[in-house]
Design an enzyme around this catalytic site. Structure first.
Site, short mmCIF file in Angstrom:
data_model
loop_
_atom_site.label_atom_id
_atom_site.label_comp_id
_atom_site.label_asym_id
_atom_site.label_seq_id
_atom_site.Cartn_x
_atom_site.Cartn_y
_atom_site.Cartn_z
N CYS A 192 -3.01 0.97 -4.04
CA CYS A 192 -1.89 0.33 -3.41
C CYS A 192 -1.94 -1.15 -4.01
CB CYS A 192 -1.83 0.39 -2.10
SG CYS A 192 -1.76 2.12 -1.50
N GLU A 245 1.38 1.82 5.74
CA GLU A 245 1.23 1.15 4.55
C GLU A 245 1.74 1.92 3.38
OE1 GLU A 245 -1.11 -1.26 4.46
OE2 GLU A 245 -1.96 -1.61 6.48
#
Length: 534
Positions: free
Chosen positions: A316, A282
């Site tokens: 993110c 990720e």
């Protein structure tokens, strides 16, 4: 590599003054305010390696000192985790679900205290800190149900008297390397699914948020102990990047789940794949929102505002690029600047605060470098662009949320292709949706994206094969703030990993195709005849 390092073992005994604000939160979670905190757990607490200092990004005060894992302790923890996985894999999945239910209850009881610690140590505002702990609670709920539904498949066989089963079994040891920006939830996503699947986990948190990791592990450890489960089912090793490297290189680790930068993720991916391990990445997000002329501004404006300013731009999924249709650009920007001017900056533990600090002084430097670059290319900075210097904000890592309009819309330029982990929003103006989709896609990252429209034809383009190539493709929902029910993750240089809901659990198991013959003959597939005449 790790074994050759000489680690600092000097005990620091000098006292420090800790604010009442900080001491109250640490005491509520049984974190020492006057002695070193053990940063290793594998059934027992320990730590004899380097000393990590946790600093409050709001005030600069040292919150705690955590003693990390030595090379010997790391290898011992890996050994114990390997042993724990052999134990937990034999526990029926619904029983593992019951352990998750108890973890869920224990976390929920301490939700406000843990949320406050996230605000204290990481810097996100109070409601976001509580929301992050709620994510862990929610994914435990999900894992409880999942423990009774991790189904394989029965596949029809072409051979009479045969059946084919696709069977899922536990993978083994899952290492979870987490970033500072979600110091609780990301471990929760991995731990809940991994435990439901029958694995043991070993957690290496960010070296700047060790207190959150210790507090969470204490809660989980108590549940495991109450149920007679080995503590190394949820092991913890704090430390610097060398600890992470050693875990990544270890053949005792079956799956490495890494959350962090694209640069480090590329190294992690190569390292794990070189030993034929599994990897879940990720990585960076460079997320865009596209606003069409028919968009409901009353919905789009607050969503873009939160996406760009929430968590001080350190998610993110934060909105970093904003593409506005030329017919509504001026109106939208005027209203957005008004929202920016009203943002309440301050202590993230104060309920009314909407903007807390960046997590570290390094983050402030990243922000400053981005602003300098914008100025060097002649971008129009509409608002922000400076560090807050007034007291008491000058003691922390507070920066002004920034809106900028670069002169160039060439997506090969650094300003569009690079993720800046700070509240900097770059704006581009378009005339046709196809042009905006091209800009959305023409960057290395592919995490989250958002289209604001009420035209079903635009929706079809956006979610179709010529639409957004991100892992998250939203309509009339911002780029930031995903739920746990769907798989979370991105494409391209974001890493292709998926965590949390959906089919993400399938990454935490090993699959076998099992052909069973319950007939009196043994025919070969595809009609092959390999018989021998007597």
């Amino acid at each position: 590599m790790l074994a050759s390092r000489v680690l600092l073992r000097t005990r620091i005994t000098s006292s420090r003054h800790l604010s009442t604000r900080a001491a109250t939160i640490l005491n509520a979670l049984d974190l020492s305010t006057n002695t070193e905190i053990p940063g290793v757990y594998d059934g027992t607490w320990g730590g004899s390696g380097d000393l990590l200092e946790s600093k409050c990004p709001t005030t600069g005060e040292v919150l705690g000192r955590v003693r990390t894992a030595s090379p010997k302790e790391l290898h011992e923890a890996l050994d114990k985790t390997r042993g724990a996985c052999r134990y937990i894999r034999s526990v029926p999945a619904p029983k593992r679900g019951e352990i998750l239910r108890q973890v869920r209850e224990a976390l929920a009881t301490k939700r406000d205290e843990l949320g406050a610690l996230v605000s204290l140590e990481m810097g996100k505002i109070k409601t976001e800190g509580q929301g992050e702990v709620q994510e862990f609670v929610d994914i435990c709920d999900y894992g409880v149900g999942l423990s009774r539904m991790m189904n394989g498949r029965v596949v029809a066989s072409e051979r009479p008297g045969h059946s084919i089963l696709e069977v899922a079994n536990p993978l083994g040891v899952v290492s979870v390397l987490t970033a500072f920006n979600f110091p609780v939830a990301v471990y929760g996503w991995n731990f809940a699914l991994s435990l439901a699947a029958g694995n043991a986990t070993i957690w290496k948190p960010s070296e700047t948020t060790p207190l959150c990791a210790v507090a969470v592990t204490k809660i989980i450890a108590q549940v495991l102990e109450n149920n007679g489960i080995p503590g190394a089912v949820s092991a913890l090793v704090t430390g610097d990047k060398y600890i992470g490297e050693a875990i990544t290189e270890s053949k005792d680790v079956d799956l490495v789940s890494f959350t962090g930068s694209e640069h480090v993720g590329r190294i992690v991916g190569k390292t794990v794949q070189s030993r034929f391990g599994k990897v879940l990445l990720e990585l960076g997000g460079n997320n865009a929102s596209i606003i069409m002329p028919d968009a409901d501004m009353n919905l789009a404006l607050p969503a873009v505002f939160f996406g760009a300013v929430g968590t001080a731009g350190q998610r993110c999924t934060s909105t970093r690029r904003l593409y506005l249709h030329s017919s509504i650009a001026d109106e939208f920007l005027t209203k957005l600047q008004k929202l920016y001017s009203s943002v309440r900056v301050g202590d993230p533990l104060t309920a009314s605060t909407l903007l807390g600090p960046l997590h570290t002084s390094k983050g402030v430097s990243t922000y400053a470098a981005a602003i300098d670059h914008l100025r060097s290319i002649g971008a129009d900075i509409l608002t922000g662009g400076e560090k807050y210097l007034n007291s008491p904000l000058d003691k922390g890592n507070f920066v002004q949320p920034t809106i900028a309009i670069p002169k160039s819309l060439n997506t090969t330029d650094k300003i569009w292709r690079t993720e800046t982990f700070a509240p900097v929003l770059n704006v581009g103006i378009f005339d046709e949706l196809e042009q905006a989709i091209e800009w959305n896609n023409n960057v290395p990252q592919g995490l989250s994206s958002s289209l604001w429209t009420r035209d079903i034809r635009n929706v079809g383009k956006w979610i179709g094969p010529a639409g957004s190539d991100a892992g998250i493709v939203n309509i009339n929902v911002g780029t930031s703030g995903a739920e746990i029910g769907a798989a979370f993750g991105g494409n391209k240089s974001t890493g292709w990993g998926r965590e949390s809901g959906g089919d993400a659990w399938k990454q935490y198991v090993r699959w076998s195709a099992c052909t069973i013959n319950f007939s009196d003959a043994a025919p070969l597939a595809q009609g092959v005849d390999f018989s021998v005449d007597a």
